[in-house]
Design a protein around this motif. Sequence first.
Motif, PDB file in Angstrom:
ATOM      1  N   CYS A 631       0.007  11.940  11.090  1.00  0.00           N
ATOM      2  CA  CYS A 631      -0.310  11.019  12.167  1.00  0.00           C
ATOM      3  C   CYS A 631      -0.375   9.571  11.743  1.00  0.00           C
ATOM      4  O   CYS A 631      -0.631   8.711  12.550  1.00  0.00           O
ATOM      5  CB  CYS A 631      -1.617  11.366  12.883  1.00  0.00           C
ATOM      6  N   ASP A 632      -0.207   9.258  10.499  1.00  0.00           N
ATOM      7  CA  ASP A 632      -0.269   7.853  10.126  1.00  0.00           C
ATOM      8  C   ASP A 632       0.608   7.595   8.913  1.00  0.00           C
ATOM      9  O   ASP A 632       0.136   7.162   7.869  1.00  0.00           O
ATOM     10  CB  ASP A 632      -1.719   7.438   9.865  1.00  0.00           C
ATOM     11  N   ILE A 633       1.894   7.855   9.059  1.00  0.00           N
ATOM     12  CA  ILE A 633       2.814   7.629   7.951  1.00  0.00           C
ATOM     13  C   ILE A 633       3.326   6.199   7.996  1.00  0.00           C
ATOM     14  O   ILE A 633       3.832   5.750   9.030  1.00  0.00           O
ATOM     15  CB  ILE A 633       3.960   8.647   8.007  1.00  0.00           C
ATOM     16  N   LYS A 634       3.112   5.502   6.913  1.00  0.00           N
ATOM     17  CA  LYS A 634       3.551   4.111   6.805  1.00  0.00           C
ATOM     18  C   LYS A 634       3.521   3.746   5.326  1.00  0.00           C
ATOM     19  O   LYS A 634       2.907   4.456   4.532  1.00  0.00           O
ATOM     20  CB  LYS A 634       2.621   3.208   7.613  1.00  0.00           C
ATOM     21  N   PRO A 635       4.181   2.669   4.952  1.00  0.00           N
ATOM     22  CA  PRO A 635       4.265   2.336   3.522  1.00  0.00           C
ATOM     23  C   PRO A 635       2.894   2.228   2.850  1.00  0.00           C
ATOM     24  O   PRO A 635       2.765   2.535   1.675  1.00  0.00           O
ATOM     25  CB  PRO A 635       4.998   0.993   3.521  1.00  0.00           C
ATOM     26  N   GLU A 636       1.861   1.815   3.579  1.00  0.00           N
ATOM     27  CA  GLU A 636       0.531   1.667   2.982  1.00  0.00           C
ATOM     28  C   GLU A 636      -0.027   3.011   2.531  1.00  0.00           C
ATOM     29  O   GLU A 636      -0.875   3.075   1.650  1.00  0.00           O
ATOM     30  CB  GLU A 636      -0.461   1.051   3.978  1.00  0.00           C
ATOM     31  N   ASN A 637       0.413   4.086   3.169  1.00  0.00           N
ATOM     32  CA  ASN A 637      -0.101   5.404   2.821  1.00  0.00           C
ATOM     33  C   ASN A 637       0.797   6.139   1.836  1.00  0.00           C
ATOM     34  O   ASN A 637       0.589   7.306   1.579  1.00  0.00           O
ATOM     35  CB  ASN A 637      -0.298   6.246   4.083  1.00  0.00           C
ATOM     36  N   ILE A 638       1.806   5.455   1.334  1.00  0.00           N
ATOM     37  CA  ILE A 638       2.661   6.064   0.319  1.00  0.00           C
ATOM     38  C   ILE A 638       2.370   5.365  -0.994  1.00  0.00           C
ATOM     39  O   ILE A 638       2.690   4.199  -1.180  1.00  0.00           O
ATOM     40  CB  ILE A 638       4.144   5.933   0.708  1.00  0.00           C
ATOM     41  N   LEU A 639       1.704   6.076  -1.886  1.00  0.00           N
ATOM     42  CA  LEU A 639       1.336   5.484  -3.173  1.00  0.00           C
ATOM     43  C   LEU A 639       2.389   5.843  -4.210  1.00  0.00           C
ATOM     44  O   LEU A 639       3.094   6.838  -4.075  1.00  0.00           O
ATOM     45  CB  LEU A 639      -0.029   6.008  -3.612  1.00  0.00           C
ATOM     46  N   LEU A 640       2.497   5.000  -5.206  1.00  0.00           N
ATOM     47  CA  LEU A 640       3.505   5.253  -6.226  1.00  0.00           C
ATOM     48  C   LEU A 640       2.838   5.577  -7.551  1.00  0.00           C
ATOM     49  O   LEU A 640       2.018   4.802  -8.055  1.00  0.00           O
ATOM     50  CB  LEU A 640       4.410   4.028  -6.369  1.00  0.00           C
ATOM     51  N   GLY A 641       3.176   6.722  -8.082  1.00  0.00           N
ATOM     52  CA  GLY A 641       2.593   7.158  -9.346  1.00  0.00           C
ATOM     53  C   GLY A 641       3.483   6.756 -10.501  1.00  0.00           C
ATOM     54  O   GLY A 641       4.294   5.845 -10.394  1.00  0.00           O
ATOM     55  N   ASP A 642       3.309   7.456 -11.620  1.00  0.00           N
ATOM     56  CA  ASP A 642       4.162   7.204 -12.777  1.00  0.00           C
ATOM     57  C   ASP A 642       5.614   7.298 -12.349  1.00  0.00           C
ATOM     58  O   ASP A 642       5.976   8.179 -11.577  1.00  0.00           O
ATOM     59  CB  ASP A 642       3.913   8.275 -13.845  1.00  0.00           C
ATOM     60  N   ASP A 643       6.435   6.423 -12.867  1.00  0.00           N
ATOM     61  CA  ASP A 643       7.857   6.481 -12.577  1.00  0.00           C
ATOM     62  C   ASP A 643       8.149   6.422 -11.085  1.00  0.00           C
ATOM     63  O   ASP A 643       9.121   6.976 -10.608  1.00  0.00           O
ATOM     64  CB  ASP A 643       8.477   7.745 -13.148  1.00  0.00           C
ATOM     65  N   SER A 649      -0.964   9.631   0.734  1.00  0.00           N
ATOM     66  CA  SER A 649      -2.425   9.707   0.781  1.00  0.00           C
ATOM     67  C   SER A 649      -2.881   9.855   2.234  1.00  0.00           C
ATOM     68  O   SER A 649      -2.083   9.712   3.154  1.00  0.00           O
ATOM     69  CB  SER A 649      -3.040   8.446   0.177  1.00  0.00           C
ATOM     70  N   ASP A 650      -4.146  10.171   2.389  1.00  0.00           N
ATOM     71  CA  ASP A 650      -4.780  10.242   3.712  1.00  0.00           C
ATOM     72  C   ASP A 650      -4.290  11.372   4.600  1.00  0.00           C
ATOM     73  O   ASP A 650      -4.622  11.401   5.777  1.00  0.00           O
ATOM     74  CB  ASP A 650      -4.592   8.935   4.493  1.00  0.00           C
ATOM     75  N   PHE A 651      -3.504  12.311   4.063  1.00  0.00           N
ATOM     76  CA  PHE A 651      -3.069  13.414   4.911  1.00  0.00           C
ATOM     77  C   PHE A 651      -4.267  14.324   5.197  1.00  0.00           C
ATOM     78  O   PHE A 651      -5.157  14.460   4.373  1.00  0.00           O
ATOM     79  CB  PHE A 651      -1.961  14.224   4.245  1.00  0.00           C
ATOM     80  N   GLY A 652      -4.240  14.921   6.366  1.00  0.00           N
ATOM     81  CA  GLY A 652      -5.280  15.883   6.704  1.00  0.00           C
ATOM     82  C   GLY A 652      -6.567  15.252   7.180  1.00  0.00           C
ATOM     83  O   GLY A 652      -7.405  15.925   7.768  1.00  0.00           O
ATOM     84  N   LEU A 653      -6.746  13.964   6.948  1.00  0.00           N
ATOM     85  CA  LEU A 653      -8.019  13.351   7.342  1.00  0.00           C
ATOM     86  C   LEU A 653      -8.172  13.347   8.854  1.00  0.00           C
ATOM     87  O   LEU A 653      -9.287  13.360   9.367  1.00  0.00           O
ATOM     88  CB  LEU A 653      -8.130  11.927   6.798  1.00  0.00           C
ATOM     89  N   ALA A 654      -7.044  13.325   9.554  1.00  0.00           N
ATOM     90  CA  ALA A 654      -7.118  13.346  11.006  1.00  0.00           C
ATOM     91  C   ALA A 654      -7.877  14.578  11.479  1.00  0.00           C
ATOM     92  O   ALA A 654      -8.540  14.551  12.514  1.00  0.00           O
ATOM     93  CB  ALA A 654      -5.720  13.326  11.591  1.00  0.00           C
ATOM     94  N   LYS A 655      -7.813  15.645  10.664  1.00  0.00           N
ATOM     95  CA  LYS A 655      -8.517  16.871  11.039  1.00  0.00           C
ATOM     96  C   LYS A 655     -10.025  16.680  11.058  1.00  0.00           C
ATOM     97  O   LYS A 655     -10.740  17.436  11.688  1.00  0.00           O
ATOM     98  CB  LYS A 655      -8.189  17.990  10.059  1.00  0.00           C
ATOM     99  N   LEU A 656     -10.479  15.683  10.295  1.00  0.00           N
ATOM    100  CA  LEU A 656     -11.922  15.486  10.222  1.00  0.00           C
ATOM    101  C   LEU A 656     -12.452  14.783  11.461  1.00  0.00           C
ATOM    102  O   LEU A 656     -13.641  14.645  11.641  1.00  0.00           O
ATOM    103  CB  LEU A 656     -12.288  14.673   8.983  1.00  0.00           C
ATOM    104  N   ARG A 657     -11.537  14.306  12.270  1.00  0.00           N
ATOM    105  CA  ARG A 657     -11.977  13.585  13.459  1.00  0.00           C
ATOM    106  C   ARG A 657     -11.590  14.345  14.700  1.00  0.00           C
ATOM    107  O   ARG A 657     -10.674  15.153  14.698  1.00  0.00           O
ATOM    108  CB  ARG A 657     -11.323  12.217  13.495  1.00  0.00           C
TER     109      ARG A 657
END
Length: 805
Positions: A631-643, A649-657
């Motif tokens: 429900c909230d896919i956007k560049p801010e929620n895509i984190l970049l790890g090694d390489d 991030s933040d997936f599933g949190l919508a379920k908490l509301r």
Amino acid sequence: MSFLLLISFFFILLLSNLSPSLSQQTHFSSSDFPWLPTQNKILLSRNKVFAAGFKQIRSSPNQYTFSVWYYNIAGNNTLVWSAETSSAIDGTSSLVITNTRQLRLINSANQTLWNTGNSNSTGLELNNEGNLVFGNWQSFDFPTDTILPNQEMSNGTAAITSMNGKFRFQDYKNLVFDSSKYPGQQKFSQYWSIDNAFLNLEETGMVKQENGASLVSSDFGESGKFRRLTLDDDGNLRIYSFDSKISDWEVVWLAVQEMCTIHGTCGPNSICMNDASNSDPTSCVCPPGFKQKVNDKSSCEVKIQFNNNPGNTQFLQLDFVNFSAGSNQTYKTVQNFSMCQSSCLADPKCLGFGFRYDGRGYCVLVNYLLYGYWSPGTELAFFLRVDKSETDKSNFTGMTSLLETTCPVNISLPFPPNESDTTTRNIVIICTIFAAELISGVFFFWGFLKKYIKYRDMARTFGLELLPAGGPKRFTYAELKAATNDFSNLIGKGGFGDVYKGELSDHRVIAVKCLKNVTGGDAEFWAEVTIIARMHHLNLVRLWGFCAEKGQRILVYEFVPNGSLDKYLFPASRVPSLDTETETEMESVGNTGSSNSKPILDWSIRYRIALGVARAIAYLHEECLEWVLHCDIKPENILLGDDFCPKISDFGLAKLRKKEDMVSMSRIRGTRGYMAPEWVKMDPITPKADVYSFGMVLLELVSGVRNFDMQGSLMESEDWYFPRWAFDKVFKEMKVEDILDRQIKHCYDSRLHFDLVDRMVKTAIWCLQDRPEARPSMGKVAKMLEGTVEITEPKKPTIFYLVDE
Ligand SMILES: *[C@@H]1O[C@H](CO)[C@@H](O)[C@H](O)[C@H]1NC(C)=O
Ligand SMILES: *[C@@H]1O[C@H](CO)[C@@H](O)[C@H](O)[C@H]1NC(C)=O
Ligand SMILES: *[C@@H]1O[C@H](CO)[C@@H](O)[C@H](O)[C@H]1NC(C)=O
Ligand SMILES: *[C@@H]1O[C@H](CO)[C@@H](O)[C@H](O)[C@H]1NC(C)=O
Ligand SMILES: *[C@@H]1O[C@H](CO)[C@@H](O)[C@H](O)[C@H]1NC(C)=O
Ligand SMILES: *[C@@H]1O[C@H](CO)[C@@H](O)[C@H](O)[C@H]1NC(C)=O
Ligand SMILES: *[C@@H]1O[C@H](CO)[C@@H](O)[C@H](O)[C@H]1NC(C)=O
Ligand SMILES: *[C@@H]1O[C@H](CO)[C@@H](O)[C@H](O)[C@H]1NC(C)=O
Ligand SMILES: *[C@@H]1O[C@H](CO)[C@@H](O)[C@H](O)[C@H]1NC(C)=O
Ligand SMILES: *[C@@H]1O[C@H](CO)[C@@H](O)[C@H](O)[C@H]1NC(C)=O
């Protein structure tokens, strides 16, 4: 009392008079026996939820079972218990009470088909929980393939068995297949197990286990639902809930995620494959050099026996195929591949071997090809031994192409040219570096693979790991306070709460998210968090634990070092002037370090990011039992790890509301550019809403511009809409270059990149279709990006709203 009895007697009399064809009673006394299948009588529980009686077997009309079923739902066809008779019950059989107070099923020749043993009663009753009680005998002690809420599993027999008799849930702990028909095999072959045995299923959807453990169904806590735990004929153990809206049973938990790992799904020498697009999720195919058996379509036989001349054989490589044969396999630890191969050659009975490329020398020799399955999650390739004259080629390939798109691959990126100094010289240098990287990339790619690719990560990419039964770790508030140095290092602020960096005592670096506005009690929170923590995927930020103390609701995540995608895509100078509402939404679990000299993401990295994100969302939508809409896919929620391996991030949190909150919240939150038309039109939200948001992100990956930022600055037209504009550029004007990110446009080489970029843009346009039904599923999107399905030309997206409000 007698008055009541009289009334009920009268009532029964009345009822039987009104509908003489059917008699329903809540108690059967000795006078109701013998009870014949043809009498059309049923015994009802007082709450009318369950019924017991003779049930016609649909495939053979003159045969019956004596069963208990859920009454009046799902066509009266959900049997929850049946008497296990020695032979079939026909119309002349009857249920009688003997003078030793046994309930007994006899046939016309007075032979006993089934009996309860001596009891102390003469009356039969079905209680509200679905338990058929005859004095001190009760059906709950003799479960067949189903366990009902409040039925203690430890009390009765030690297992439930599937209707077809092929599978057992042994000790309520191990799922086993009856393999006694295979020569030299043990009676049972285990394909799934859980550490703590099941004790009972509660009405809330929670399964209590030994040692205080428990697991929950996806609809845990929803009260007033009928539920059951059933071992189905396909060998999977499932919890079902009755959904009264669709009048059908819905799976809310299942044991085995990958059906093909269930033993016995296919016969000997056959390979089980998943096919999600098919109504039958599994199919049995023959390996090269083998053909289908005539009398058994699920088994295969070898075309050319090599037994006479074991020296004259060759091996065919089957990528991602695993055979196992219980007692007919030998494990070995070897130094290298050729040692494993020669061990197999040395054994005339060896039919092939499995080998893992992880450098640990795992080698398994097999002399009976049982339980074969294909899965990208297997960590090995199988080498099948066939006769030298065999000409079949293996079509089980793809390990290499899969590895190429899997994280992490160690790659260094050019840094952007200094702002003041964007001369052609720099551009030339960058392009040269990039070109050199591309050319040499092919050569040292294998080197990278050997060193860095962990096959385990690959398994995670596909979400195929078995889920641990336990939940996430529960942290105390004090622990987290210590880990984050009293919540001193704030690294992000977001709609769901503030994020702090910290370090656990075992030196794992964590990002701690303190949630705000979370509704629901402790148990509910725990249940939701368990579900989120169950989702393992290389491209999802891992949830390691949580804390629920003194009204605090805190989630503990892995720390992702490289920050979020937007920082790389939209350089600081061009960060759009967001309104304050949006700004509070800007966040990342990762590092928000304000350094402006972020490396430039090249085309192949962008492509890999797109693919990783697509696979992770596909996993959330399709592999997880419950649909977890991001429900909230956007560049801010895509984190970049090694390489630059992307992690959502933040997936599933919508379920908490609460759902209602979600709707209004999303509108206020102002991540407008990414919201699907459904949100605005108040249409039902489906997984296709995430597909839409992903399409926007994809276009931004290509263009390096915020979808809502370009308007005004570059475009004059009133009805400007990013997807339409991109569509026109690509499909009408045929000028792909016009939408490419200016930072790396110069590096775009139409010969090298056209295919990649073309695929990304076409896929994006498909994702951005106005009607949800027109958008592909996320699984399909991942395939489109991979290039494994053909992409037809999409329709031009229609405008659904103008960005100005
Ligand atoms: C279930 O069976 C009863 C009688 O046995 C019948 O009246 C009822 O309509 C059936 N319900 C369904 C949903 O088939
Ligand atoms: C049926 O068998 C039982 C014992 O198995 C016996 O007691 C009973 O008398 C028999 N009934 C008839 C009608 O033969
Ligand atoms: C049968 O025995 C059980 C105990 O074994 C007792 O609880 C029950 O009341 C008895 N029922 C009758 C009808 O005597
Ligand atoms: C199952 O056994 C437990 C003790 O082990 C007992 O308390 C419980 O009443 C039994 N349940 C049933 C349905 O017999
Ligand atoms: C499997 O192994 C057992 C003994 O280890 C042997 O008797 C049996 O023949 C083997 N089966 C096959 C098909 O090789
Ligand atoms: C494999 O290991 C064996 C034993 O260490 C060695 O003799 C052989 O040369 C190795 N083969 C290859 C291809 O490295
Ligand atoms: C192959 O399958 C068996 C069970 O069928 C399993 O125990 C084994 O771990 C699998 N091997 C790999 C490498 O996945
Ligand atoms: C391999 O080829 C055979 C025969 O052509 C076919 O039946 C089978 O499905 C193919 N397997 C795969 C994995 O494509
Ligand atoms: C990538 O390579 C660099 C050195 O070239 C190394 O320091 C780093 O640890 C590597 N990263 C990974 C994930 O292997
Ligand atoms: C860019 O600036 C940094 C210092 O901020 C300097 O070290 C670097 O050499 C400069 N790069 C170029 C290409 O001028």
